[in-house]
Design a protein around this motif. Structure first.
Motif, PDB file in Angstrom:
ATOM      1  N   THR A   1       6.502  12.456   3.141  1.00 38.59           N
ATOM      2  CA  THR A   1       6.044  11.722   1.960  1.00 38.59           C
ATOM      3  C   THR A   1       4.811  12.379   1.355  1.00 38.59           C
ATOM      4  OG1 THR A   1       6.894   9.660   2.900  1.00 38.59           O
ATOM      5  CG2 THR A   1       5.297   9.463   1.127  1.00 38.59           C
TER       6      THR A   1
ATOM      7  N   ARG B   1       9.157  -0.371   1.360  1.00 43.64           N
ATOM      8  CA  ARG B   1       8.970   0.612   0.302  1.00 43.64           C
ATOM      9  C   ARG B   1      10.277   0.838  -0.461  1.00 43.64           C
ATOM     10  NH1 ARG B   1       5.672   4.829   4.229  1.00 43.64           N
ATOM     11  NH2 ARG B   1       4.158   3.266   4.953  1.00 43.64           N
ATOM     12  N   PHE B   2      10.156   0.937  -1.764  1.00 43.51           N
ATOM     13  CA  PHE B   2      11.288   1.166  -2.652  1.00 43.51           C
ATOM     14  C   PHE B   2      12.348   0.071  -2.516  1.00 43.51           C
ATOM     15  CE2 PHE B   2       9.473   5.312  -1.583  1.00 43.51           C
ATOM     16  CZ  PHE B   2       9.114   5.737  -2.843  1.00 43.51           C
TER      17      PHE B   2
ATOM     18  N   THR C   1       3.070  -3.090  -0.565  1.00 44.42           N
ATOM     19  CA  THR C   1       2.824  -2.230   0.597  1.00 44.42           C
ATOM     20  C   THR C   1       1.403  -1.664   0.557  1.00 44.42           C
ATOM     21  OG1 THR C   1       5.162  -1.618   0.625  1.00 44.42           O
ATOM     22  CG2 THR C   1       3.645  -0.224   1.857  1.00 44.42           C
ATOM     23  N   ILE C   2       0.970  -1.212  -0.616  1.00 47.99           N
ATOM     24  CA  ILE C   2      -0.389  -0.684  -0.753  1.00 47.99           C
ATOM     25  C   ILE C   2      -1.410  -1.805  -0.567  1.00 47.99           C
ATOM     26  CG2 ILE C   2      -2.012   0.338  -2.394  1.00 47.99           C
ATOM     27  CD1 ILE C   2       0.325   1.914  -3.550  1.00 47.99           C
TER      28      ILE C   2
ATOM     29  N   LEU D   1       6.165  -0.553  -4.184  1.00 43.16           N
ATOM     30  CA  LEU D   1       5.047  -0.025  -3.409  1.00 43.16           C
ATOM     31  C   LEU D   1       3.775  -0.845  -3.573  1.00 43.16           C
ATOM     32  CD1 LEU D   1       5.439   3.823  -4.012  1.00 43.16           C
ATOM     33  CD2 LEU D   1       6.252   2.458  -2.083  1.00 43.16           C
TER      34      LEU D   1
ATOM     35  N   ILE E   1      -0.279   5.790   0.009  1.00 41.14           N
ATOM     36  CA  ILE E   1       0.415   5.277   1.189  1.00 41.14           C
ATOM     37  C   ILE E   1       0.347   6.274   2.334  1.00 41.14           C
ATOM     38  CG2 ILE E   1       2.723   4.766   2.078  1.00 41.14           C
ATOM     39  CD1 ILE E   1       3.332   3.303  -0.456  1.00 41.14           C
TER      40      ILE E   1
ATOM     41  N   LEU F   1       3.564   6.764  -9.686  1.00 40.50           N
ATOM     42  CA  LEU F   1       4.357   6.742  -8.450  1.00 40.50           C
ATOM     43  C   LEU F   1       3.856   7.782  -7.466  1.00 40.50           C
ATOM     44  CD1 LEU F   1       6.751   5.866  -6.733  1.00 40.50           C
ATOM     45  CD2 LEU F   1       8.211   7.386  -8.092  1.00 40.50           C
TER      46      LEU F   1
ATOM     47  N   HIS G   1       9.446   0.079  -7.976  1.00 37.72           N
ATOM     48  CA  HIS G   1       9.631   0.878  -6.766  1.00 37.72           C
ATOM     49  C   HIS G   1       9.123   0.189  -5.511  1.00 37.72           C
ATOM     50  CE1 HIS G   1       5.390   1.820  -7.240  1.00 37.72           C
ATOM     51  NE2 HIS G   1       5.620   2.296  -8.442  1.00 37.72           N
TER      52      HIS G   1
ATOM     53  N   ASN H   1      -2.932  -5.024  -7.760  1.00 43.80           N
ATOM     54  CA  ASN H   1      -1.532  -4.898  -7.360  1.00 43.80           C
ATOM     55  C   ASN H   1      -0.854  -6.260  -7.271  1.00 43.80           C
ATOM     56  OD1 ASN H   1      -1.975  -2.182  -7.190  1.00 43.80           O
ATOM     57  ND2 ASN H   1      -1.196  -1.951  -5.105  1.00 43.80           N
TER      58      ASN H   1
ATOM     59  N   ASP I   1       0.696   6.594  -5.933  1.00 47.92           N
ATOM     60  CA  ASP I   1       0.973   5.549  -4.934  1.00 47.92           C
ATOM     61  C   ASP I   1       1.465   6.165  -3.631  1.00 47.92           C
ATOM     62  OD1 ASP I   1       0.200   3.606  -6.679  1.00 47.92           O
ATOM     63  OD2 ASP I   1       2.233   3.000  -7.253  1.00 47.92           O
ATOM     64  N   LEU I   2       2.341   7.160  -3.724  1.00 46.11           N
ATOM     65  CA  LEU I   2       2.840   7.812  -2.512  1.00 46.11           C
ATOM     66  C   LEU I   2       1.714   8.503  -1.755  1.00 46.11           C
ATOM     67  CD1 LEU I   2       6.201   9.360  -3.782  1.00 46.11           C
ATOM     68  CD2 LEU I   2       5.909   7.434  -2.217  1.00 46.11           C
TER      69      LEU I   2
END
Length: 429
Positions: free
Chosen positions: A227, A380-381, A397-398, A394, A274, A267, A392, A338, A270-271
């Motif tokens: 990732t 995720r996703f 999750t974040i 996220l 994470i 995105l 997506h 978020n 965000d990745l």
């Protein structure tokens, strides 16, 4: 991996009987059954032996008494002709053979006995009988039963503590494995049981759990590395795309392309965030800030309409009257932002944000969180139910990852009258 708001090591309930006492109870029950079985067998065998020896004594005694009577006409000690207490079964035979019979009556301090009888001169002649009293032997049998009962109790008293001690050793080893598995399920992939003594099934289970943790850790590290690598590789071309959109002529096409590139850049960011959270590379920079002001600023930066209510504030225009907390304001803004964006994208208006003490509550009036998200946490996703909208997946999750960094607790639930409710509780300063 389960989300932060669901990660709790499941300790044994107070009303649950531990394995130690179950094994001790099983050992006690087994010892009781063995003692009872042995006691019954010994009692039956000894009683049968006593009766057999009494019959033999009666049989031999009648033989000697009849022989003496026929030779001398005198009766030996204990022998009698047609005694009154002779059982009827010994009066019936007309032959001159010897017979024995058990008499269980207790008369004149004479307990159960065995009679031996024989006619002295053929059919019609008197019956010479001899009675063998078994009272003393039966008294010894009762003493033997009592001795065996005492010995069984002593053995039981010694066996139960030993069984409890051995079960305690086994229980402690199993508890170590259970605690390790709980830590692994809570996200501590470095937890290991280590070598255990015994070389038995428990050691095999512990080794299997450690192997599982090693395999899981390798897979997660590979996933996180992938990732992070993808996000880093995409960051440069996406930045180039965003710069290239400036060369497009103004118009609807330029706005559409710029919007999509901006979404793609978000995105990628965000990745990357994470991947840093998964790697444990994030550390808070704490400061004393007014909670109400930080929340208002975070909501304003989202660009979405949401009402903010600060409990305890004297004036809605003076957010600094709310409680001051020690936290990382950037991460706090990220969490609140978020949650508000998630409420608008996947829920319905109005979106309400309430600040009370050290707690921030974000609520929408949409269909609420889907059951699988409440049970397993955000994935995720994956946005959950179709009525929650697209995206997506996220954001939550974040938010959960940043809450862990702050040491805060983030709970997701549904309101009784409908709508999703996210509750953030900051830790004490």
């Amino acid at each position: 991996m389960r989300p932060y708001h669901r990660l709790r090591h499941r300790l044994p309930r107070p009303d649950r009987v531990s394995l130690r006492w179950k094994i001790a109870a099983l050992a006690a029950a087994t010892a009781c059954l063995v003692a009872a079985a042995v006691g019954v067998l010994v009692h039956l065998w000894t009683a049968s032996d006593i009766r057999s020896r009494a019959q033999m004594r009666a049989f031999n005694g009648v033989y000697s008494a009849v022989d003496t009577y026929r030779r001398t006409g005198a009766l030996t000690d204990g022998a009698a002709l047609d005694p009154a207490g002779l059982p009827g079964v010994l009066r019936e035979p007309a032959d001159d053979e010897r017979h024995t019979a058990y008499d269980g009556r207790i008369e004149d301090n004479v307990g159960p006995s065995v009679w031996g009888a024989q006619r002295v001169a053929g059919p019609g002649s008197p019956v010479l009988a001899l009675q063998i009293n078994m009272s003393s032997e039966l008294h010894d049998l009762r003493r033997l039963d009592m001795s065996m009962a005492v010995a069984s109790l002593v053995s039981l008293a010694a066996a139960v503590p030993l069984a409890a001690y051995g079960a305690g050793l086994l229980g402690r080893r199993l508890r170590r494995v259970s605690q390790t598995a709980g830590r692994i399920s809570a996200g501590d992939l470095d937890a290991r049981t280590g070598p255990t003594k015994g070389g038995d099934e428990v050691a095999e289970i512990a080794a299997t759990v450690d192997l599982m943790a090693d395999s899981l850790g390798r897979r997660l590290r590979t996933e996180r590395r992938f990732t992070a690598d993808v996000a880093h590789e995409l960051r440069t071309p996406v930045g180039g795309l965003l710069a290239a959109t400036d060369l497009l002529p103004a118009g609807e096409t330029e706005d559409l392309v710029r919007g999509r590139v901006r979404d793609l850049r978000g995105l990628v960011e965000d990745l990357l965030e994470i991947s840093r959270l998964d790697a444990g590379a994030e550390h808070p920079v704490r400061a004393h800030v007014p909670l109400g002001a930080v929340v208002r600023e975070a909501v304003a930066r989202t660009g979405f309409d949401a009402s903010v209510t600060v409990s305890g504030a004297r004036d809605a225009a003076a957010p600094r009257s709310a409680e001051t907390v020690e936290t990382d304001p950037r991460r706090l803004e990220r969490i609140v932002g978020n949650l508000v964006v998630n409420a608008h994208r996947h829920g319905d208006a109005p979106v309400e944000v309430t600040v009370e003490g050290r707690t921030v509550v974000v609520r929408d009036h949409g269909p609420g969180f889907p059951p699988d998200l409440l049970l397993e946490g955000p994935r995720r996703f994956h946005t959950g139910a179709a009525e929650r909208g697209s995206g997506h997946g996220l954001g939550l999750t974040i938010a959960l990852g940043q809450a862990r960094v702050l040491g805060a607790e983030l709970r997701l639930a549904n309101a009784p009258d409908g709508g999703a409710v996210a509750t953030l509780r900051l830790p004490p300063s």
